[in-house]
Design a protein around this motif. Structure first.
Motif, short mmCIF file in Angstrom:
data_model
loop_
_atom_site.label_atom_id
_atom_site.label_comp_id
_atom_site.label_asym_id
_atom_site.label_seq_id
_atom_site.Cartn_x
_atom_site.Cartn_y
_atom_site.Cartn_z
N GLN A 34 0.81 -1.13 -0.13
CA GLN A 34 0.06 0.22 -0.08
C GLN A 34 0.86 1.34 0.01
O GLN A 34 1.99 1.19 0.61
CB GLN A 34 -0.81 0.05 1.22
N VAL A 35 0.40 2.34 -0.69
CA VAL A 35 0.86 3.58 -0.73
C VAL A 35 0.10 4.54 -0.16
O VAL A 35 -1.15 4.18 0.40
CB VAL A 35 1.55 3.97 -1.99
N GLY A 36 0.46 5.80 -0.17
CA GLY A 36 -0.32 6.98 0.72
C GLY A 36 -1.19 7.67 -0.33
O GLY A 36 -1.58 8.59 -0.03
N GLN A 56 2.06 10.65 4.17
CA GLN A 56 1.90 9.53 3.47
C GLN A 56 2.13 8.20 4.27
O GLN A 56 1.38 6.93 4.10
CB GLN A 56 3.10 9.36 2.27
N THR A 60 -0.93 5.41 4.24
CA THR A 60 -0.34 4.22 3.87
C THR A 60 -0.89 3.24 4.99
O THR A 60 -1.50 2.19 4.84
CB THR A 60 0.95 4.07 3.76
N ASN A 63 -4.63 2.77 4.95
CA ASN A 63 -4.75 1.90 3.67
C ASN A 63 -4.81 0.51 3.96
O ASN A 63 -5.35 -0.52 3.49
CB ASN A 63 -3.98 2.36 2.44
N GLU A 128 6.06 2.74 1.19
CA GLU A 128 5.14 1.51 0.82
C GLU A 128 5.30 0.50 1.89
O GLU A 128 6.21 0.26 2.46
CB GLU A 128 5.56 0.83 -0.66
#
Lengths: 136, 136, 136
Positions: A34-36, A56, A60, A63, A128
């Motif tokens: 997952q990223v921001g 971020q 992240t 998420n 990430e």
């Protein structure tokens, strides 16, 4: 035969390829990197929560949590967190954000194991994270 | 006591160190990092399928699949695919190859989760992939 | 409900953030990224075993093993070893050290799968290793 199911939070942008944001099979749940990105907006490209590591990292982690919850799980079940940063100088700041985030989660189980390494990421992305959980 | 068994497809070159191309124990199957080496030829060093990202990606995916099949498994069981690229600019092209490959596999289960990061690899290699599967 | 427990060998320095050196839940044991730090000394910062790849690799492997043993496990249960190096030119030397180390462990099960990639690590560290084990 145990079913493998895809975990796709409504907030998430469509993956840019044939992969799932998360999958669950039996008691194993795997969250994809997952990223921001902010919650998806129909017709708009994925947009990071902001240019800073703090923005971020928090997005992240949110998420990752969404994918876990889509699978009926949560941080307490997470065994391993893999953190990918782009800059060794971000380690201390990321740890501070990470610690504060998890203090606020009020978890009951001990924290997950973690590996942090420094890699390349697409332009504009500073972090990430993926995660492996064992449910039950 | 469940047996841990090594998975060594006949097509694979001998690993350059004491590790297995794949291992299976109970319902967990782990595929080691595969690269785009062609099927092994006795007495010859490992040779990449070609210099291009397309050639190496397709051969790498075929090599992962061989290990899965050696363990009585396949892509449908895969929970997580880790893709290591050397160049951020290869992301879009890799995704195109990845998507086409998986469309042709006619899988019944949802696609695996995936993380893609950009790292260093030995000279001449553009991609490395490993995979975690849950069988049953 | 299976308990998730943290694995914290007495020899280990306190993690620099809210993560565990290892966790075990059911038959899954995950070891966090270990580096070549010597056993912790009260009141002193973590210190690498030495500047060389040999010293750091052997200490890192010993640190992974400590976490496995804290969970009642060992190398024979390990499915996947992830090796992070900082320099592609260290691959052959690391493999030699890795092979010798595992020959001396007298394991009965086949060797774990492995992925080796080249990333950035904090200054002075040449190698980081994490591991996933399936017990029983």
């Amino acid at each position: 035969m145990t079913d493998k199911i895809a975990l796709t939070p409504k907030t998430h942008t469509t993956p840019p390829a044939k992969f799932s944001h998360g999958v669950k099979k039996g008691n194993i749940l795997q969250v994809a990197g997952q990223v921001g990105f902010l919650p998806a907006v129909e017709g708009q490209p994925p947009t990071p929560a902001g240019p800073t590591l703090r923005e971020q990292t928090l997005q992240t982690l949110a998420n990752v949590k969404s994918v876990l919850e889509e699978g009926g799980s949560g941080w307490d079940d997470v065994m391993m967190v893999r953190v990918y940063l782009t800059d060794v100088d971000h380690f201390a700041e990321m740890n501070g954000i990470y610690n504060q985030y998890f203090e606020e989660q009020n978890l009951t189980a001990p924290p997950a194991a973690r590996t942090t390494v420094y890699v390349g990421l697409p332009a504009g992305l500073l972090i990430e994270i993926d995660a492996l959980a064992v449910l039950g």
